[in-house]
Write an enzyme that holds these catalytic residues in place. Structure first.
Site, PDB file in Angstrom:
ATOM      1  CD  GLU A  80      -1.299  -0.106   3.670  1.00  0.00           C
ATOM      2  OE1 GLU A  80      -1.951   0.937   3.804  1.00  0.00           O
ATOM      3  OE2 GLU A  80      -1.429  -1.102   4.398  1.00  0.00           O
ATOM      4  CB  CYS A 112      -2.599  -4.682   6.410  1.00  0.00           C
ATOM      5  SG  CYS A 112      -1.946  -3.206   7.167  1.00  0.00           S
ATOM      6  CB  THR A 155       1.415   1.731  15.679  1.00  0.00           C
ATOM      7  OG1 THR A 155       0.745   2.720  14.872  1.00  0.00           O
ATOM      8  CG2 THR A 155       0.877   1.807  17.084  1.00  0.00           C
ATOM      9  CB  SER A 204      -8.658   1.343  12.710  1.00  0.00           C
ATOM     10  OG  SER A 204      -7.716   1.383  13.763  1.00  0.00           O
ATOM     11  CG  HIS A 240      -2.757  -7.184  10.435  1.00  0.00           C
ATOM     12  ND1 HIS A 240      -1.537  -6.867   9.875  1.00  0.00           N
ATOM     13  CD2 HIS A 240      -3.390  -5.995  10.648  1.00  0.00           C
ATOM     14  CE1 HIS A 240      -1.450  -5.559   9.747  1.00  0.00           C
ATOM     15  NE2 HIS A 240      -2.553  -5.001  10.207  1.00  0.00           N
ATOM     16  CE  LYS A 249      -6.874  -3.075  23.003  1.00  0.00           C
ATOM     17  NZ  LYS A 249      -7.605  -2.893  24.249  1.00  0.00           N
ATOM     18  CG  ASN A 283       1.445  -2.037  10.896  1.00  0.00           C
ATOM     19  OD1 ASN A 283       1.544  -3.087  10.264  1.00  0.00           O
ATOM     20  ND2 ASN A 283       0.323  -1.339  10.958  1.00  0.00           N
ATOM     21  CB  SER A 316      -7.695  -0.375   7.005  1.00  0.00           C
ATOM     22  OG  SER A 316      -7.331  -0.522   8.354  1.00  0.00           O
TER      23      SER A 316
HETATM   24  P1  HMG Z   1      -3.956   6.330  21.683  1.00  0.00           P
HETATM   25  O1  HMG Z   1      -5.359   6.744  21.522  1.00  0.00           O
HETATM   26  O2  HMG Z   1      -2.931   7.389  21.826  1.00  0.00           O
HETATM   27  O3  HMG Z   1      -3.765   5.334  22.876  1.00  0.00           O
HETATM   28  O4  HMG Z   1      -3.494   5.472  20.416  1.00  0.00           O
HETATM   29  P2  HMG Z   1      -4.840   4.840  23.983  1.00  0.00           P
HETATM   30  O5  HMG Z   1      -5.189   5.984  24.838  1.00  0.00           O
HETATM   31  O6  HMG Z   1      -5.935   4.030  23.343  1.00  0.00           O
HETATM   32  O7  HMG Z   1      -3.876   3.871  24.811  1.00  0.00           O
HETATM   33  C1  HMG Z   1      -3.378   2.702  24.235  1.00  0.00           C
HETATM   34  C2  HMG Z   1      -3.293   1.648  25.329  1.00  0.00           C
HETATM   35  O8  HMG Z   1      -2.286   2.034  26.271  1.00  0.00           O
HETATM   36  C3  HMG Z   1      -4.594   1.488  26.142  1.00  0.00           C
HETATM   37  O9  HMG Z   1      -4.731   0.122  26.407  1.00  0.00           O
HETATM   38  C4  HMG Z   1      -4.287   2.261  27.425  1.00  0.00           C
HETATM   39  O10 HMG Z   1      -5.027   1.825  28.555  1.00  0.00           O
HETATM   40  C5  HMG Z   1      -2.808   1.923  27.590  1.00  0.00           C
HETATM   41  P3  HMG Z   1      -6.181  -0.593  26.215  1.00  0.00           P
HETATM   42  O11 HMG Z   1      -7.105   0.100  27.113  1.00  0.00           O
HETATM   43  O12 HMG Z   1      -6.534  -0.385  24.739  1.00  0.00           O
HETATM   44  O13 HMG Z   1      -5.919  -2.027  26.510  1.00  0.00           O
HETATM   45  N1  HMG Z   1      -2.044   2.861  28.436  1.00  0.00           N
HETATM   46  C6  HMG Z   1      -1.119   2.466  29.322  1.00  0.00           C
HETATM   47  N2  HMG Z   1      -0.683   1.238  29.675  1.00  0.00           N
HETATM   48  C7  HMG Z   1       0.309   1.163  30.629  1.00  0.00           C
HETATM   49  N3  HMG Z   1       0.858   2.262  31.220  1.00  0.00           N
HETATM   50  C8  HMG Z   1       0.447   3.500  30.885  1.00  0.00           C
HETATM   51  C9  HMG Z   1      -0.585   3.639  29.909  1.00  0.00           C
HETATM   52  N4  HMG Z   1      -1.217   4.702  29.343  1.00  0.00           N
HETATM   53  C10 HMG Z   1      -2.108   4.211  28.442  1.00  0.00           C
HETATM   54  N5  HMG Z   1       1.003   4.569  31.482  1.00  0.00           N
HETATM   55  C11 HMG Z   1      -3.973   3.770  18.781  1.00  0.00           C
HETATM   56  C12 HMG Z   1      -3.662   4.078  20.242  1.00  0.00           C
HETATM   57  C13 HMG Z   1      -3.826   2.276  18.551  1.00  0.00           C
HETATM   58  C14 HMG Z   1      -5.406   4.195  18.476  1.00  0.00           C
HETATM   59  C15 HMG Z   1      -2.981   4.551  17.872  1.00  0.00           C
HETATM   60  O14 HMG Z   1      -1.662   4.147  18.145  1.00  0.00           O
HETATM   61  C16 HMG Z   1      -3.264   4.389  16.398  1.00  0.00           C
HETATM   62  O15 HMG Z   1      -4.099   5.097  15.838  1.00  0.00           O
HETATM   63  N6  HMG Z   1      -2.564   3.426  15.702  1.00  0.00           N
HETATM   64  C17 HMG Z   1      -2.755   3.167  14.298  1.00  0.00           C
HETATM   65  C18 HMG Z   1      -4.057   2.439  13.991  1.00  0.00           C
HETATM   66  C19 HMG Z   1      -3.976   0.954  14.228  1.00  0.00           C
HETATM   67  O16 HMG Z   1      -2.922   0.376  14.360  1.00  0.00           O
HETATM   68  N7  HMG Z   1      -5.151   0.270  14.230  1.00  0.00           N
HETATM   69  C20 HMG Z   1      -5.209  -1.147  14.432  1.00  0.00           C
HETATM   70  C21 HMG Z   1      -6.401  -1.819  13.777  1.00  0.00           C
HETATM   71  S1  HMG Z   1      -6.540  -1.437  12.038  1.00  0.00           S
HETATM   72  C22 HMG Z   1      -5.293  -2.384  11.295  1.00  0.00           C
HETATM   73  O17 HMG Z   1      -4.745  -3.254  11.897  1.00  0.00           O
HETATM   74  C23 HMG Z   1      -4.933  -2.042   9.867  1.00  0.00           C
HETATM   75  C24 HMG Z   1      -3.640  -1.278   9.726  1.00  0.00           C
HETATM   76  O18 HMG Z   1      -2.549  -2.145   9.918  1.00  0.00           O
HETATM   77  C25 HMG Z   1      -3.581  -0.594   8.358  1.00  0.00           C
HETATM   78  C26 HMG Z   1      -3.825  -1.402   7.095  1.00  0.00           C
HETATM   79  O19 HMG Z   1      -4.696  -2.242   6.983  1.00  0.00           O
HETATM   80  O20 HMG Z   1      -3.121  -1.068   6.133  1.00  0.00           O
HETATM   81  C27 HMG Z   1      -3.515  -0.161  10.752  1.00  0.00           C
END
Ligand code: HMG
Length: 391
Positions: A80, A112, A155, A204, A240, A249, A283, A316
């Site tokens: 991609e 992906c 990520t 996502s 993935h 999860k 990733n 996605s």
């Molecule tokens: P965010 O919103 O900054 O983070 O970004 P958050 O507030 O959701 O926190 C993440 C986790 O850290 C949470 O855990 C918090 O509790 C924990 P959860 O509740 O989810 O289990 N946390 C802590 N843990 C320990 N000590 C601390 C602490 N503080 C917080 N002090 C987000 C997170 C993943 C949304 C962001 O990084 C993002 O947007 N990433 C990119 C999107 C992504 O990877 N999506 C995955 C699904 S889609 C997919 O897989 C396709 C993809 O690969 C693309 C494609 O297909 O081409 C992305």
């Protein structure tokens, strides 16, 4: 039906990385958020000579060791983050790898899922007999970028995984029974004018989980109808991995959906070994699932000869697939011989400052001047033509 699957695998990652504890410090975020919250410890950072073509070529060279390239009849690159709107990465590779003129070469795109689309096409090409004894080369290659100071920043990652697909599945035999699920969603995308992806992060994750349960259900229906506790039969479930916590999860959701009331208990034996490499690379987009597969085969302590593995591919947008494979005796030894952990240990650790400079420079790399002798990978652009040297 023919026995078809993966004959060999090759992995390429950039030679530099960022410790995510350094990034956490620089962004004023508690270290635990990236380490425990996302399950990540490091991320690969592409240098000026790394791009989707150069990483794909390195991975392919590793997968093709000892193989007569004249026997490759199909080369598909899933990506991609292609380098050109028209000319596919696979054509650049044909030149670099000296693939024969009778080889069908093209690129597949679906976020992906693009690499899995290529793999499924290659398997069907062989099962149908259209290959006439030839092998297919499927390469997943990407640079995953969300940009500086974005929630997606920790990520990111980069790398490529090449799969040699044939009637001689020395690593794993892939079952033709597949569960597919697709749905038009805006969870993650990258408009043509942008280098960095746009993502609705939490949405996502919910799209990923919905696709997982639906693809698993579709796989069950394809086989013999829904039955609970089916997931127990797999020695590993390979997901993935956009970041390792997502796989955790996903596993909880899958096991619960399968009727398991203590889903977390199986994480250690069914998922953990698949996250050893991803947590240090980040990733890879198309390659993430297959890096996780390599991680299982390279780092799992158990003897996996003849073990059944399940795989879940998510792209996605979206398209997802749940499928299974049987590990061929001796596969773990072959993958360990690639020395993947050692290669990660030999990478150069970057400071946050160096990483940020590379990220900013990459904005303009497409027009970078041609480099001189002794450089390998992407050399630069001359007269609107991308130039490469394979080291
Ligand atoms: P965010 O919103 O900054 O983070 O970004 P958050 O507030 O959701 O926190 C993440 C986790 O850290 C949470 O855990 C918090 O509790 C924990 P959860 O509740 O989810 O289990 N946390 C802590 N843990 C320990 N000590 C601390 C602490 N503080 C917080 N002090 C987000 C997170 C993943 C949304 C962001 O990084 C993002 O947007 N990433 C990119 C999107 C992504 O990877 N999506 C995955 C699904 S889609 C997919 O897989 C396709 C993809 O690969 C693309 C494609 O297909 O081409 C992305």
């Amino acid at each position: 039906m023919k026995t078809v699957g993966i004959e060999a695998i090759g992995v390429a990652v950039p030679k530099a990385y960022l410790e995510l504890s350094d990034l956490a410090k620089a962004r004023g975020v508690p270290e635990g958020k990236f380490a425990e919250g996302l399950g990540l410890s490091q991320m690969s950072v592409p240098g000026p000579h790394d791009d989707t073509v150069s990483l794909a070529a390195q991975a392919a060279v590793a997968a093709l060791k000892g193989v007569d390239v004249w026997n490759i009849g199909l080369c598909i690159v899933g990506t991609e983050t292609a380098v050109d709107h028209s000319k596919p990465v696979s054509s650049f590779l044909q030149g670099l790898l000296h693939l024969p003129p009778h080889c069908r070469v093209f690129e597949t795109k679906h976020a992906c899922y693009g690499g899995t689309a290529g793999l499924m096409t290659a398997l069907d090409w062989i099962r149908a007999g259209s290959n006439r004894g030839r092998k297919a080369l499927v390469i997943c290659s990407d640079l995953a970028r969300y940009g500086l100071n974005t929630p997606g920043e920790p990520t990111q990652g980069a790398g490529a995984v090449a799969l040699l697909v044939s009637e001689q599945p020395d690593l794993a035999e892939i079952s033709p029974v597949v569960g597919t699920y697709s749905r038009d969603v805006m969870d993650f995308w990258r408009p043509l004018y942008r280098k960095d992806a746009i993502v609705d992060g939490h949405y996502s994750m919910s799209c990923y989980l919905e696709a997982l349960k639906s693809a698993f259900l579709a796989w069950q229906v394809e086989q013999n109808g829904f039955k609970p506790f089916v997931a127990d039969r797999f020695s590993s479930i390979v997901y993935h991995v956009p970041f390792p916590k997502m796989a955790r999860k996903a596993h909880d959701a899958l096991r619960e959906f399968d009727g398991d009331r203590e889903a977390a208990k199986s994480f250690e034996w069914q998922v953990k070994s698949g996250l050893e490499l991803p947590r240090r690379v980040g990733n890879l987009y198309t390659g993430s699932l297959y890096l996780s597969l390599a991680s299982v085969l390279a780092t799992d302590d158990r003897d996996l000869d003849n073990a059944q593995l399940a795989l879940f591919s998510y792209g996605s947008g979206s398209c997802a697939e749940f499928f299974t494979m049987k590990v061929t005796p001796g596969a773990q030894k072959k993958v360990r011989a690639l020395g993947l952990i050692k290669r990660l240990e030999e990478r150069k650790r970057l400071s946050v400052d160096e990483y940020e400079r590379l990220m900013r420079a990459a904005e303009h790399d497409d027009r970078a001047a041609v480099e001189h002798e002794g450089v390998h990978g992407f050399l630069g652009v001359k007269e609107d033509r991308r130039l490469y040297a394979l080291g």
